[in-house]
Design an enzyme around this catalytic site. Structure first.
Site, PDB file in Angstrom:
ATOM      1  N   CYS A 115       0.589  -1.456  -0.263  1.00  0.00           N
ATOM      2  CA  CYS A 115       0.079   0.091  -0.235  1.00  0.00           C
ATOM      3  C   CYS A 115       0.644   1.141   0.208  1.00  0.00           C
ATOM      4  O   CYS A 115       0.336   2.399  -0.505  1.00  0.00           O
ATOM      5  CB  CYS A 115      -1.178   0.594   1.302  1.00  0.00           C
ATOM      6  N   HIS A 248      -2.926   7.375   2.233  1.00  0.00           N
ATOM      7  CA  HIS A 248      -3.392   5.800   2.099  1.00  0.00           C
ATOM      8  C   HIS A 248      -4.895   5.651   2.116  1.00  0.00           C
ATOM      9  O   HIS A 248      -5.477   6.270   3.742  1.00  0.00           O
ATOM     10  CB  HIS A 248      -2.148   5.277   2.414  1.00  0.00           C
ATOM     11  N   ASN A 278     -10.200   0.342   0.168  1.00  0.00           N
ATOM     12  CA  ASN A 278      -8.323   0.306  -0.102  1.00  0.00           C
ATOM     13  C   ASN A 278      -8.708  -0.440  -1.333  1.00  0.00           C
ATOM     14  O   ASN A 278      -8.160  -1.508  -1.504  1.00  0.00           O
ATOM     15  CB  ASN A 278      -8.548  -0.657   0.899  1.00  0.00           C
TER      16      ASN A 278
END
Length: 321
Positions: A115, A248, A278
């Site tokens: 990520c 993020h 996500n």
């Protein structure tokens, strides 16, 4: 002559055709819209179809960024794709994007920091550009995490989505705009908290994502703010100078708790987790493109990007837009 800076000259993004709401997921696994929204802030995500591979999504996002910059393939001499879900073990997905766009010069390679991959990729591209090793870079975050989810595990399969985002960075003698600072960190001791239980060099399989959600939450809020503080200090700036915080997009509670801890006003946060879920390395460039195109992020604005990914790996960068 002033020093070279890596200036953002275009953004782009791409999402799969299929949007999946929480209610639709509840028909597949034991969950509910209320449960997902309360714990994560996610309301929907996009899932890739059979022919929507990571390189396909990445190519679309990269082309949109080139169009926004008013540039053709001949202008790019570096392509970096941050991804944990490449089309193939090799060649690099970045080379597939490079070929699809008609770029025939320069280097193309993938970068894997889960990520945090896009932040790592921006920092890497910045080193190429500010040293004169490249003139213009396509920096892409592209993922099809739906391919590595265990759809029987309701604690993880509701969290992730697919998509891609991209920016074009150009080396310019600019005393104000561009990447101002970056801070990157990794600590491999935390592998068991967030990982995929397979790979070509171990099981010979793709494997599935495994996560200790409470431990990831605790680390994300409690530890990773060090890179944000470091990026501010390197640039001689503070949270008061910030126009936009683009973290993020993993979990709304993590994002807001981190901002509160750092003294970043919540109205400065760009949030897209509710619409995208996500999307790992794609989440920051997706959010940047949304905010740039709707007029929130404007030239001269100070933007902070920040992420944590499996490993753990985490990083932050300050960009004068």
């Amino acid at each position: 002559m002033s020093a070279l800076r890596s200036v953002v000259v275009g953004t782009g993004s791409s999402l799969p055709e299929r949007a999946v709401t929480n209610a639709m997921l509840a028909e597949r696994v034991e969950t509910s819209d209320e449960w997902i929204v309360q714990r994560t802030g996610i309301r929907q995500r996009f899932l890739a179809g059979e022919h929507e591979t990571t390189s396909v999504l990445g190519t679309r996002a990269a082309q949109a960024a080139l169009d926004a910059a008013g540039l053709g393939p001949e202008a790019i001499d570096l392509v970096i794709c941050a991804t944990s879900t490449p089309d193939h073990t090799f060649p690099a997905t970045a080379t597939q994007i490079q070929a699809a766009l008609g770029i025939t010069q320069g280097a193309a390679f993938d970068l894997q920091a889960v990520c945090a991959g896009f932040v790592f990729a921006v920092s890497t591209a910045d080193k190429f550009l500010t040293t004169g090793a490249a003139k213009r870079a396509l920096v892409i975050g592209a993922e099809t995490f739906s391919r590595i989810l265990d759809w029987e595990d309701r604690t993880t399969c509701v969290l992730f989505g697919d998509g891609a985002g991209a920016i074009v960075l150009e080396a310019r003698e600019d005393g104000e705009r561009g990447v101002l600072s970056a801070s990157l960190r990794s600590d491999g001791r935390h592998r068991e908290k967030l990982y995929v239980d397979g790979g070509p060099g171990s099981t010979g399989t793709t494997g599935h994502l495994r996560m200790e959600g409470k431990e990831v939450f605790r680390f994300a809020v409690g530890q990773v703010t060090d890179v944000i503080v470091d990026a501010f200090e390197k640039a001689g700036l503070s949270a008061d100078d910030l126009d936009w915080f683009v973290p993020h997009q993993a979990n709304r509670r993590i994002i807001e708790a981190s901002a509160d801890k750092l003294g970043i006003a919540r109205e400065k946060i760009v949030l897209t987790v509710d619409q995208h879920g996500n999307t790992s390395a794609a989440s920051i460039p997706l959010a940047l493109d949304v905010a740039a195109r709707d007029g929130r992020i404007r030239p001269g604005d100070l933007v902070m990007i920040e992420a944590i990914g499996g490993g753990f790996s985490w990083g932050a960068a300050l960009i004068r837009w």
